[in-house]
Design a protein around this motif. Structure first.
Motif, PDB file in Angstrom:
ATOM      1  N   PHE A   1      40.846  38.464  36.170  1.00 30.86           N
ATOM      2  CA  PHE A   1      41.315  39.396  35.133  1.00 30.86           C
ATOM      3  C   PHE A   1      42.313  40.332  35.785  1.00 30.86           C
ATOM      4  CE2 PHE A   1      40.087  43.292  32.429  1.00 30.86           C
ATOM      5  CZ  PHE A   1      40.940  42.930  31.401  1.00 30.86           C
ATOM      6  N   SER A   2      43.516  40.381  35.262  1.00 32.96           N
ATOM      7  CA  SER A   2      44.597  41.131  35.910  1.00 32.96           C
ATOM      8  C   SER A   2      44.238  42.592  36.148  1.00 32.96           C
ATOM      9  CB  SER A   2      45.873  41.042  35.068  1.00 32.96           C
ATOM     10  OG  SER A   2      45.648  41.531  33.746  1.00 32.96           O
ATOM     11  N   GLU A   3      43.481  43.198  35.248  1.00 27.08           N
ATOM     12  CA  GLU A   3      43.117  44.602  35.409  1.00 27.08           C
ATOM     13  C   GLU A   3      42.238  44.832  36.638  1.00 27.08           C
ATOM     14  OE1 GLU A   3      43.999  47.566  33.325  1.00 27.08           O
ATOM     15  OE2 GLU A   3      45.528  46.007  33.355  1.00 27.08           O
ATOM     16  N   LYS A   4      41.545  43.800  37.061  1.00 27.23           N
ATOM     17  CA  LYS A   4      40.649  43.915  38.221  1.00 27.23           C
ATOM     18  C   LYS A   4      41.244  43.278  39.478  1.00 27.23           C
ATOM     19  CE  LYS A   4      37.162  45.598  35.749  1.00 27.23           C
ATOM     20  NZ  LYS A   4      36.581  46.947  35.977  1.00 27.23           N
ATOM     21  N   ASP A   5      42.101  42.283  39.300  1.00 20.98           N
ATOM     22  CA  ASP A   5      42.526  41.467  40.440  1.00 20.98           C
ATOM     23  C   ASP A   5      43.949  41.703  40.916  1.00 20.98           C
ATOM     24  OD1 ASP A   5      40.260  39.430  41.073  1.00 20.98           O
ATOM     25  OD2 ASP A   5      40.356  39.482  38.894  1.00 20.98           O
ATOM     26  N   VAL A   6      44.709  42.503  40.213  1.00 20.86           N
ATOM     27  CA  VAL A   6      46.073  42.815  40.653  1.00 20.86           C
ATOM     28  C   VAL A   6      46.097  44.254  41.154  1.00 20.86           C
ATOM     29  CG1 VAL A   6      48.499  42.991  40.021  1.00 20.86           C
ATOM     30  CG2 VAL A   6      47.072  41.203  38.995  1.00 20.86           C
ATOM     31  N   GLY A   7      46.243  44.425  42.458  1.00 24.12           N
ATOM     32  CA  GLY A   7      46.246  45.758  43.042  1.00 24.12           C
ATOM     33  C   GLY A   7      47.621  46.403  43.007  1.00 24.12           C
ATOM     34  N   LEU A   8      47.670  47.684  43.297  1.00 29.61           N
ATOM     35  CA  LEU A   8      48.934  48.412  43.331  1.00 29.61           C
ATOM     36  C   LEU A   8      49.801  47.881  44.469  1.00 29.61           C
ATOM     37  CD1 LEU A   8      47.671  52.073  42.777  1.00 29.61           C
ATOM     38  CD2 LEU A   8      48.873  50.604  41.136  1.00 29.61           C
ATOM     39  N   GLY A   9      51.077  47.681  44.170  1.00 21.68           N
ATOM     40  CA  GLY A   9      52.011  47.225  45.184  1.00 21.68           C
ATOM     41  C   GLY A   9      51.948  45.745  45.489  1.00 21.68           C
ATOM     42  N   VAL A  10      51.091  45.003  44.798  1.00 18.63           N
ATOM     43  CA  VAL A  10      50.962  43.563  45.024  1.00 18.63           C
ATOM     44  C   VAL A  10      51.935  42.821  44.118  1.00 18.63           C
ATOM     45  CG1 VAL A  10      49.395  41.591  44.857  1.00 18.63           C
ATOM     46  CG2 VAL A  10      48.541  43.798  45.644  1.00 18.63           C
ATOM     47  N   PRO A  11      52.663  41.817  44.636  1.00 20.23           N
ATOM     48  CA  PRO A  11      53.587  41.042  43.785  1.00 20.23           C
ATOM     49  C   PRO A  11      52.845  40.418  42.613  1.00 20.23           C
ATOM     50  CG  PRO A  11      53.955  40.549  46.096  1.00 20.23           C
ATOM     51  CD  PRO A  11      52.701  41.367  46.037  1.00 20.23           C
ATOM     52  N   LEU A  12      53.167  40.852  41.413  1.00 18.59           N
ATOM     53  CA  LEU A  12      52.400  40.467  40.234  1.00 18.59           C
ATOM     54  C   LEU A  12      52.436  38.964  39.976  1.00 18.59           C
ATOM     55  CD1 LEU A  12      50.741  41.237  37.768  1.00 18.59           C
ATOM     56  CD2 LEU A  12      52.870  41.737  36.557  1.00 18.59           C
ATOM     57  N   LEU A  13      53.627  38.389  39.905  1.00 18.77           N
ATOM     58  CA  LEU A  13      53.735  36.979  39.541  1.00 18.77           C
ATOM     59  C   LEU A  13      53.067  36.076  40.580  1.00 18.77           C
ATOM     60  CD1 LEU A  13      57.347  36.752  38.077  1.00 18.77           C
ATOM     61  CD2 LEU A  13      55.183  36.784  36.852  1.00 18.77           C
ATOM     62  N   ARG A  14      53.217  36.410  41.849  1.00 13.74           N
ATOM     63  CA  ARG A  14      52.595  35.588  42.886  1.00 13.74           C
ATOM     64  C   ARG A  14      51.074  35.686  42.813  1.00 13.74           C
ATOM     65  NH1 ARG A  14      51.863  31.171  44.912  1.00 13.74           N
ATOM     66  NH2 ARG A  14      51.204  31.033  47.089  1.00 13.74           N
TER      67      ARG A  14
ATOM     68  N   ASP B   1      49.943  33.587  39.941  1.00 14.47           N
ATOM     69  CA  ASP B   1      50.068  32.185  40.300  1.00 14.47           C
ATOM     70  C   ASP B   1      48.849  31.727  41.102  1.00 14.47           C
ATOM     71  OD1 ASP B   1      51.585  29.750  40.324  1.00 14.47           O
ATOM     72  OD2 ASP B   1      52.021  30.114  42.432  1.00 14.47           O
ATOM     73  N   LYS B   2      48.423  32.558  42.066  1.00 11.72           N
ATOM     74  CA  LYS B   2      47.236  32.236  42.856  1.00 11.72           C
ATOM     75  C   LYS B   2      45.979  32.234  41.986  1.00 11.72           C
ATOM     76  CE  LYS B   2      48.861  33.955  47.345  1.00 11.72           C
ATOM     77  NZ  LYS B   2      48.643  34.953  48.428  1.00 11.72           N
ATOM     78  N   GLY B   3      45.911  33.184  41.048  1.00 13.18           N
ATOM     79  CA  GLY B   3      44.757  33.227  40.153  1.00 13.18           C
ATOM     80  C   GLY B   3      44.640  31.981  39.306  1.00 13.18           C
ATOM     81  N   LEU B   4      45.769  31.489  38.807  1.00 18.98           N
ATOM     82  CA  LEU B   4      45.779  30.261  38.013  1.00 18.98           C
ATOM     83  C   LEU B   4      45.331  29.066  38.846  1.00 18.98           C
ATOM     84  CD1 LEU B   4      49.149  30.761  36.108  1.00 18.98           C
ATOM     85  CD2 LEU B   4      46.917  30.508  35.013  1.00 18.98           C
ATOM     86  N   ALA B   5      45.836  28.997  40.077  1.00 22.01           N
ATOM     87  CA  ALA B   5      45.523  27.857  40.947  1.00 22.01           C
ATOM     88  C   ALA B   5      44.062  27.850  41.375  1.00 22.01           C
ATOM     89  CB  ALA B   5      46.423  27.887  42.177  1.00 22.01           C
ATOM     90  N   ASN B   6      43.438  29.009  41.403  1.00 20.03           N
ATOM     91  CA  ASN B   6      42.071  29.126  41.909  1.00 20.03           C
ATOM     92  C   ASN B   6      41.048  29.397  40.816  1.00 20.03           C
ATOM     93  OD1 ASN B   6      42.291  28.954  45.000  1.00 20.03           O
ATOM     94  ND2 ASN B   6      43.909  30.402  44.461  1.00 20.03           N
ATOM     95  N   SER B   7      41.324  28.927  39.592  1.00 19.08           N
ATOM     96  CA  SER B   7      40.389  29.070  38.477  1.00 19.08           C
ATOM     97  C   SER B   7      40.137  27.704  37.851  1.00 19.08           C
ATOM     98  CB  SER B   7      40.944  30.027  37.423  1.00 19.08           C
ATOM     99  OG  SER B   7      41.149  31.314  37.961  1.00 19.08           O
ATOM    100  N   ARG B   8      38.901  27.464  37.453  1.00 20.65           N
ATOM    101  CA  ARG B   8      38.547  26.171  36.875  1.00 20.65           C
ATOM    102  C   ARG B   8      39.196  25.961  35.516  1.00 20.65           C
ATOM    103  NH1 ARG B   8      34.536  24.552  40.261  1.00 20.65           N
ATOM    104  NH2 ARG B   8      33.283  26.228  41.169  1.00 20.65           N
ATOM    105  N   ILE B   9      39.102  26.972  34.647  1.00 17.87           N
ATOM    106  CA  ILE B   9      39.657  26.841  33.307  1.00 17.87           C
ATOM    107  C   ILE B   9      40.429  28.105  32.947  1.00 17.87           C
ATOM    108  CG2 ILE B   9      37.711  25.385  32.618  1.00 17.87           C
ATOM    109  CD1 ILE B   9      36.768  27.742  30.834  1.00 17.87           C
ATOM    110  N   GLY B  10      41.240  27.995  31.911  1.00 21.62           N
ATOM    111  CA  GLY B  10      41.968  29.146  31.415  1.00 21.62           C
ATOM    112  C   GLY B  10      41.570  29.462  29.992  1.00 21.62           C
TER     113      GLY B  10
END
Length: 232
Positions: free
Chosen positions: A131-144, A147-156
């Motif tokens: 969940f972006s609100e929990k997994d995207v930290g400040l200063g972290v490249p958002l799109l990258r 991309d990693k979150g999509l690759a490391n999740s079973r389903i969307g």
């Protein structure tokens, strides 16, 4: 890969199901719009009324898919089982991998509303959610990071709300997430506070994927179905 010729309303006749290149082989028991003869081991019938309906329509009978635990009280429509079975098969193939269970795609405007509600319900059911609100930290490249979150999740799971329908034509980040999820058999639309008809006006491709809806059942029921779907 063959696509269902009636992904939204379902097949109304046995001949229609038999003629469909996607359904005739895997769902030979799909007999009519008003009934379903379960091809074991896809699901078993409970014989009671449905508590909700998927965006794919279908009969009002309540059934339990093969992945439900014997003690589970969660019931599905035949159309929901039909839509969720390919996703469940993907989950089972990835059982040995260390992945998040669900990638939650949502509109930015829903991050503190419906998306957070769904996230919290899933977490309470021991589902591991990206969940972006929990997994995207400040200063972290958002799109990258996405991309990693999509690759490391079973389903969307795509939470389809009025806010998402406004965002998609603008080619937002949610639109990019959706494009990636549409590429495989791991996408479940969750229609909330809107309709499949409204979605079809904005994204016919996403609307062609049957999923779940909060029109006739609460978000908690939807979360329970998702939790069962990814349980290993």
């Amino acid at each position: 890969m063959a696509r269902c010729t009636a992904p939204v309303e379902g097949h109304r006749t046995a001949s229609g199901a038999a003629a469909c290149p996607a359904c005739r082989g895997r769902y030979g028991g799909y007999s009519s719009y008003g009934s379903y003869s379960p091809p074991s081991p896809s699901y078993s019938s409970s014989g009671s009324s449905a508590v909700g309906r998927s965006g794919g329509g279908g009969s009002g009978r309540s059934v339990k898919p093969r992945w439900s635990r014997p003690t589970s009280s969660v019931l599905y429509t035949p159309a929901e089982v039909l839509a969720l079975t390919p996703v469940r098969e993907r989950v089972e193939k990835q059982a040995s991998l260390d992945l998040r269970d669900v990638f939650l795609c949502h509109a930015w405007d829903d991050r503190q509303g419906a998306a957070k509600d769904l996230h919290d319900l899933l977490v309470s059911l021991d589902v591991k959610v990206w969940f972006s609100e929990k997994d995207v930290g400040l200063g972290v490249p958002l799109l990258r990071t996405i991309d990693k979150g999509l690759a490391n999740s079973r389903i969307g799971v795509v939470l389809v709300t009025p806010a998402l329908l406004r965002r998609l034509p603008q080619e937002s980040i949610a639109d990019r997430e959706l494009s990636a999820l549409l590429a495989g058999e791991r996408l479940i639309p969750i229609v909330h506070d809107t309709t499949y008809e409204a979605l079809r006006e904005v994204s016919p491709m996403l609307a062609s994927r049957s999923g779940l809806s909060t029109i006739e059942e609460p978000m908690a029921n939807v979360a329970a179905k998702l939790a069962e779907l990814v349980a290993l």
